[in-house]
Design an enzyme around this catalytic site. Structure first.
Site, mmCIF file in Angstrom:
data_model
loop_
_atom_site.group_PDB
_atom_site.id
_atom_site.type_symbol
_atom_site.label_atom_id
_atom_site.label_comp_id
_atom_site.label_asym_id
_atom_site.label_seq_id
_atom_site.Cartn_x
_atom_site.Cartn_y
_atom_site.Cartn_z
ATOM 1 N N SER A 263 33.752 26.352 29.382
ATOM 2 C CA SER A 263 34.900 26.281 28.693
ATOM 3 C C SER A 263 35.057 27.410 27.897
ATOM 4 C CB SER A 263 35.222 24.961 28.127
ATOM 5 O OG SER A 263 34.829 25.155 26.678
ATOM 6 N N LYS A 264 36.372 28.134 28.071
ATOM 7 C CA LYS A 264 36.457 29.336 27.357
ATOM 8 C C LYS A 264 36.373 28.715 25.737
ATOM 9 C CE LYS A 264 38.665 33.132 26.462
ATOM 10 N NZ LYS A 264 37.997 34.603 26.217
ATOM 11 N N ARG A 265 36.677 27.661 25.384
ATOM 12 C CA ARG A 265 36.886 27.485 23.952
ATOM 13 C C ARG A 265 35.403 27.516 23.330
ATOM 14 N NH1 ARG A 265 39.028 21.890 23.192
ATOM 15 N NH2 ARG A 265 40.065 22.556 25.031
ATOM 16 N N GLY A 267 33.191 29.319 24.486
ATOM 17 C CA GLY A 267 32.565 30.687 24.356
ATOM 18 C C GLY A 267 31.817 31.114 25.940
ATOM 19 N N ASP A 273 36.356 38.279 30.829
ATOM 20 C CA ASP A 273 35.248 38.385 29.950
ATOM 21 C C ASP A 273 34.284 38.977 30.818
ATOM 22 O OD1 ASP A 273 36.497 37.424 27.636
ATOM 23 O OD2 ASP A 273 35.629 35.415 28.127
#
Ligand code: GLU
Length: 495
Positions: A263-265, A267, A273
Site C-alpha cells: 500500500s502506498k499509504r 510507503g 516510485d
C-alpha cells in the site's frame, strides 16, 4: 415518469459484439500502485492475446476522492508501458463517454429500469452515507422495500429525496463463477440491499461498473479480489436486467510480506516510485506480469518476456489465486538483466541523466562513462555514486594502496607511481590502446605483474577501492592533465 424503451434499445444497439473486449477501469488516485499496474497489464494481455479490444474507463464517481492531475498519471503510465488502448476518454469509441462522471444520466435511467423490473426500489429513509456505503443496516426492516411502486413514484415526483436500492432476494443462494477462484456460492440473506443510486443522483461504484461493463460490451472483467465479495450482487444485477454475465477474473492482492498488502499509504512503492528508484519500465512490467501469473508448457521456465511475448504467452488459466509477494530483490535482478541487454546507445540514453547527476564536468565523455557502467549496475540510481570521483578526487585512505592480490603496499605503490609518471607525461597519444599498451609493456619491463602497476594507478586517479572500469579507462576519460595531477597527488600522499 414512464420508461423510455427507445433509449434502452438504442443503448443496446451500440454495444459491440463478437470479439473479446476488456477494460482497465482505474479510479484516478494520483498514482499507479503495483496491483493496479498488474490489473492493467493482465487486462491488456487478455484482449491482445485474443485479438480483441482493450479500453480505458475512468471511474471517478467518488468525487470526494478526486485528485488533480490524477488521470494524467494513468495516461502517462499506460503510454510508457505500451499498454495502448483502442477506446477511451482520449481516443473516443463506439460506446463513449468513457468517464463515469460523464455518464451520470445513464445510471439514473438504468436504476429506474431496474425498479420497473422489480429488482430495485426507491428508499426514502434517512440514513447516513457511511451506513449506505458500509451496508451495515438491517434491510429486513427497511419499510421502503415493500412500498407500492405507485406510491413511491408519487413521493419521488413530489420532490422527496431518495436513494435507489437493490432488491436482493430474501431466500436462496447466488452462485458466481470466477476464472481463477472457480464457483462461489453465497446465501442471499447475507447480502445487503445496497444503494445503487445515491441521493445526489450519482451511482455507487457497485452499480456503475455493472451498467458500464454491460453497455461497453465487456466480455472479461479483470479486477482485484477485494471485489470478490461483491460479485454475487453484481450477478443479481445482471440477472435483474436480463443481461449476460461477463467472465470474472479476480486477481489476488500483491503483498509486501505474508501479512500485508502493498500500500502506498504504508510507503510501498508505486509504479512512479519504482521508476524514480532507477527501474526500467520493461523490467517492471516483466516482473509484475509474473506476480500472480505463470507461463505454461514450453515457456514454463521462461523468466524474461517482452510485452509482445507476453501477449502470445498469456493465458487466463495461468493466473494464480494465491497472493503474490512483491520482492524488490527479484525486480532488481530483472532490472540488471534489462540494463545489460540494452544496446550501448540505449543504455547511454537512459544512464545520462544519472551520470550527469554527479559528473557535471562536460569534458568527461558521458558515452565512455556509460560504457563502463552498463555491465556494472543493477539500477540506474546506482550510477551517481559509482562515478562521483570524476569531478573531484575524493579524500581517500592511504591504506587503499595496499592490496595483497596485486602485491602492492604503500612503498611499492609509491615506487610504481613515481616510475609511471614520466611515461604518462610522454605518451605520444592519449588513447585507451596507447595507455593500455604502455602500461602492459612497462610492467613487463619492470618485471612486475600488470596489477602491481595498475592497482596504485587506479587508486591514485579514482581514490576509491571499487570503480567501474580500470586504470586505463579512467585515465583516458580524465585526460592527460588531470591524470598527471592525480598521480602527483598520490605520490605526495605516499611520500
Ligand atoms: N475503479 C476500480 C478500482 O480502481 C476498478 C474495479 C474494477 O475494475 O471493476 O479499484
Amino acid at each position: 415518469m414512464s420508461i423510455d424503451r427507445k433509449y434502452f434499445e438504442e443503448m443496446e444497439a451500440k454495444i459491440p459484439h463478437g470479439k473479446v473486449r476488456t477494460r482497465f477501469a482505474p479510479s484516478p488516485t494520483g498514482y499507479m500502485h503495483v496491483g493496479n499496474l498488474r490489473t492493467a497489464l493482465y487486462t491488456y494481455l487478455i484482449a491482445r492475446h485474443a485479438g480483441g479490444t482493450f479500453l480505458l474507463r475512468i471511474e471517478d464517481t467518488d468525487q470526494g476522492r478526486l485528485v488533480e492531475g490524477a488521470t494524467d498519471v494513468i495516461y502517462r503510465t499506460m503510454a510508457e508501458c505500451g499498454l495502448s488502448h483502442d477506446e477511451g476518454p482520449d481516443v473516443g469509441g463506439p460506446v463513449a463517454p468513457y468517464i463515469q462522471s460523464e455518464r451520470r444520466d445513464t445510471y439514473g435511467k438504468y436504476a429506474e429500469l431496474l425498479v420497473e423490473r422489480g429488482h430495485a426500489y426507491y428508499c426514502f429513509c434517512e440514513k447516513a452515507e457511511s451506513e449506505e456505503d458500509s451496508g451495515e443496516f438491517d434491510r429486513a426492516d427497511d419499510p421502503c422495500r415493500d412500498l407500492p411502486l405507485e406510491e413511491a413514484k408519487a413521493r419521488v415526483a413530489a420532490g422527496e429525496p431518495y436513494v435507489i436500492r437493490q432488491r436482493i432476494p430474501k431466500e436462496g443462494t447466488t452462485t458466481f463463477h470466477d476464472a481463477s477462484f472457480g464457483d462461489i456460492t453465497v446465501e442471499n440473506k447475507t447480502l445487503d440491499d445496497q444503494v445503487l443510486l445515491k441521493r445526489d443522483g450519482l451511482p455507487t461504484y457497485n452499480f456503475a461498473n455493472v451498467i458500464d461493463d454491460h453497455l461497453m460490451g465487456i466480455t472479461h472483467v479483470v479486477r482485484g479480489s477485494e471485489y470478490l465479495s461483491s460479485a454475487p450482487k453484481y450477478n443479481l444485477l445482471y440477472e435483474g436486467f436480463g443481461w449476460e454475465i461477463p467472465t470474472y477474473v479476480h486477481c489476488s492482492p500483491v503483498m509486501r510480506d505474508a501479512q500485508h498488502k502493498m500500500s502506498k499509504r504504508n510507503g510501498d512503492p508505486s509504479y512512479e516510485d519504482l521508476k524514480a528508484q532507477g527501474y526500467l519500465t520493461p523490467a517492471i512490467l516483466n516482473y509484475v506480469a509474473l506476480l500472480g501469473w505463470s507461463p505454461r508448457g514450453e515457456q514454463a521456465e521462461q523468466e524474461f518476456f517482452t510485452l509482445d511475448e507476453l501477449v502470445k504467452a498469456f493465458d487466463i488459466s495461468g493466473i494464480s489465486k494465491s497472493p503474490a509477494i512483491f520482492d524488490i530483490e527479484k525486480l532488481t535482478y530483472f532490472n540488471a538483466n534489462y540494463l545489460r541487454n540494452l544496446s550501448p546507445g540505449e543504455f547511454c540514453k537512459v544512464a545520462t541523466p544519472y551520470i550527469r547527476e554527479s559528473v557535471k564536468n562536460e569534458a568527461y565523455s558521458v558515452s565512455e562513462i556509460s560504457s563502463l557502467l552498463q555491465a556494472r549496475c543493477e539500477k540506474l540510481t546506482d550510477i551517481p555514486e559509482k562515478v562521483d570521483f570524476f569531478d573531484a578526487l575524493p579524500e581517500y585512505d592511504v591504506e587503499f594502496y595496499t592490496n595483497k592480490k596485486s602485491k602492492t603496499d604503500a612503498a611499492v605503490s609509491l615506487d610504481m607511481l613515481q616510475k609511471v609518471l614520466p611515461k604518462l607525461e610522454n605518451l605520444p597519444e592519449w588513447t585507451n590502446d596507447a595507455i593500455h599498451d604502455m602500461l602492459v609493456s612497462f610492467a613487463e619491463e619492470l618485471g612486475v605483474k600488470n596489477a602491481t602497476l595498475m592497482w596504485p594507478l587506479r587508486i591514485a586517479v579514482a581514490g576509491k577501492l571499487v570503480t567501474p572500469g580500470g586504470a586505463v579507462e579512467i585515465c583516458h576519460i580524465l585526460g592527460r592533465e588531470e591524470t598527471i595531477a592525480r598521480v602527483k597527488a598520490g605520490i605526495a600522499k605516499l611520500s
